[in-house]
Design an enzyme around this catalytic site. Structure first.
Site, PDB file in Angstrom:
ATOM      1  N   CYS A   2       0.866  -1.181   0.000  1.00 43.89           N
ATOM      2  CA  CYS A   2       0.000   0.000   0.000  1.00 43.89           C
ATOM      3  C   CYS A   2       0.902   1.230   0.000  1.00 43.89           C
ATOM      4  O   CYS A   2       2.071   1.133  -0.356  1.00 43.89           O
ATOM      5  CB  CYS A   2      -0.995  -0.022   1.162  1.00 43.89           C
TER       6      CYS A   2
ATOM      7  N   ASN B   8       2.376   1.494   4.357  1.00 45.74           N
ATOM      8  CA  ASN B   8       2.646   0.230   5.035  1.00 45.74           C
ATOM      9  C   ASN B   8       2.309   0.284   6.521  1.00 45.74           C
ATOM     10  O   ASN B   8       2.989  -0.298   7.350  1.00 45.74           O
ATOM     11  CB  ASN B   8       4.105  -0.203   4.813  1.00 45.74           C
TER      12      ASN B   8
ATOM     13  N   CYS C  56      -1.491   0.673   7.312  1.00 45.02           N
ATOM     14  CA  CYS C  56      -2.933   0.408   7.416  1.00 45.02           C
ATOM     15  C   CYS C  56      -3.337  -0.852   6.655  1.00 45.02           C
ATOM     16  O   CYS C  56      -3.558  -1.901   7.244  1.00 45.02           O
ATOM     17  CB  CYS C  56      -3.754   1.596   6.919  1.00 45.02           C
ATOM     18  N   ARG C  57      -3.413  -0.739   5.337  1.00 46.20           N
ATOM     19  CA  ARG C  57      -3.958  -1.822   4.528  1.00 46.20           C
ATOM     20  C   ARG C  57      -3.004  -2.997   4.370  1.00 46.20           C
ATOM     21  O   ARG C  57      -3.391  -4.155   4.578  1.00 46.20           O
ATOM     22  CB  ARG C  57      -4.357  -1.297   3.143  1.00 46.20           C
ATOM     23  N   SER C  58      -1.767  -2.742   3.961  1.00 43.28           N
ATOM     24  CA  SER C  58      -0.866  -3.866   3.675  1.00 43.28           C
ATOM     25  C   SER C  58      -0.494  -4.685   4.913  1.00 43.28           C
ATOM     26  O   SER C  58      -0.409  -5.912   4.807  1.00 43.28           O
ATOM     27  CB  SER C  58       0.364  -3.419   2.887  1.00 43.28           C
TER      28      SER C  58
ATOM     29  N   ASP D 197      -8.183   3.668   1.364  1.00 43.87           N
ATOM     30  CA  ASP D 197      -7.269   3.930   2.476  1.00 43.87           C
ATOM     31  C   ASP D 197      -8.112   4.358   3.678  1.00 43.87           C
ATOM     32  O   ASP D 197      -8.797   5.378   3.628  1.00 43.87           O
ATOM     33  CB  ASP D 197      -6.285   5.035   2.091  1.00 43.87           C
TER      34      ASP D 197
END
Length: 151
Positions: free
Chosen positions: A8, A11, A13-15, A122
């Protein structure tokens, strides 16, 4: 061993959520899952506390993860690279050194919605529910990825 990278922007939140989810679905003796960001904003930082809390609410621990920046050497290490959105997909593709590198890169939600090129939003500015929504999207995609890789 099959090596998979989740990418993401920062690095945090999402990933890291995607990394934790996919790790929980694959045998660790056959798969390595990691995550990175295309930007260097959060190198060596832990995941966002809301990602950690969301992961814990689903029985996953990601607080030990630390942010790192994606670099072109990752193409040599990883077999599959899943990006969370189109912007990061383009950022990763730009670093590809050869056509084989580009073939490793996929948008993660195309696993759920083939060919739609949808973004995982995000959640950084969207509050706690945004993190839960992202978790649900990633969990669905990771379930499909896991089934493909282990069947």
């Amino acid at each position: 061993m099959t090596k998979i990278l989740m990418v993401c922007l920062g690095n945090i939140c999402r990933s890291p959520l995607a990394e934790g989810i996919l790790k929980s679905k694959l045998p660790s003796n056959s798969f390595l899952v990691d995550s990175a960001g295309t930007a260097n904003y959060h190198v060596d930082s832990p995941p966002d506390k809301r990602s950690i809390i969301t992961a814990r609410s689903h029985g996953l621990e990601i607080s030990h993860l630390r942010g790192r920046q994606f670099n072109s050497d990752d193409f040599e290490v990883f077999d599959l690279i899943y990006t969370m959105d189109n912007s990061n997909y383009q950022n990763v593709i730009r670093q590809a050194r050869k056509e084989e590198d580009k073939l490793k890169v996929k948008l993660i939600l195309n696993e759920v919605y083939p060919g739609k090129d949808l973004d995982v939003p995000d959640p950084y500015y969207s509050g706690d529910q945004g993190f839960e929504n992202v978790y649900q999207m990633l969990n669905e995609a990771c379930e499909i990825i896991s089934n493909k890789l282990t069947s």
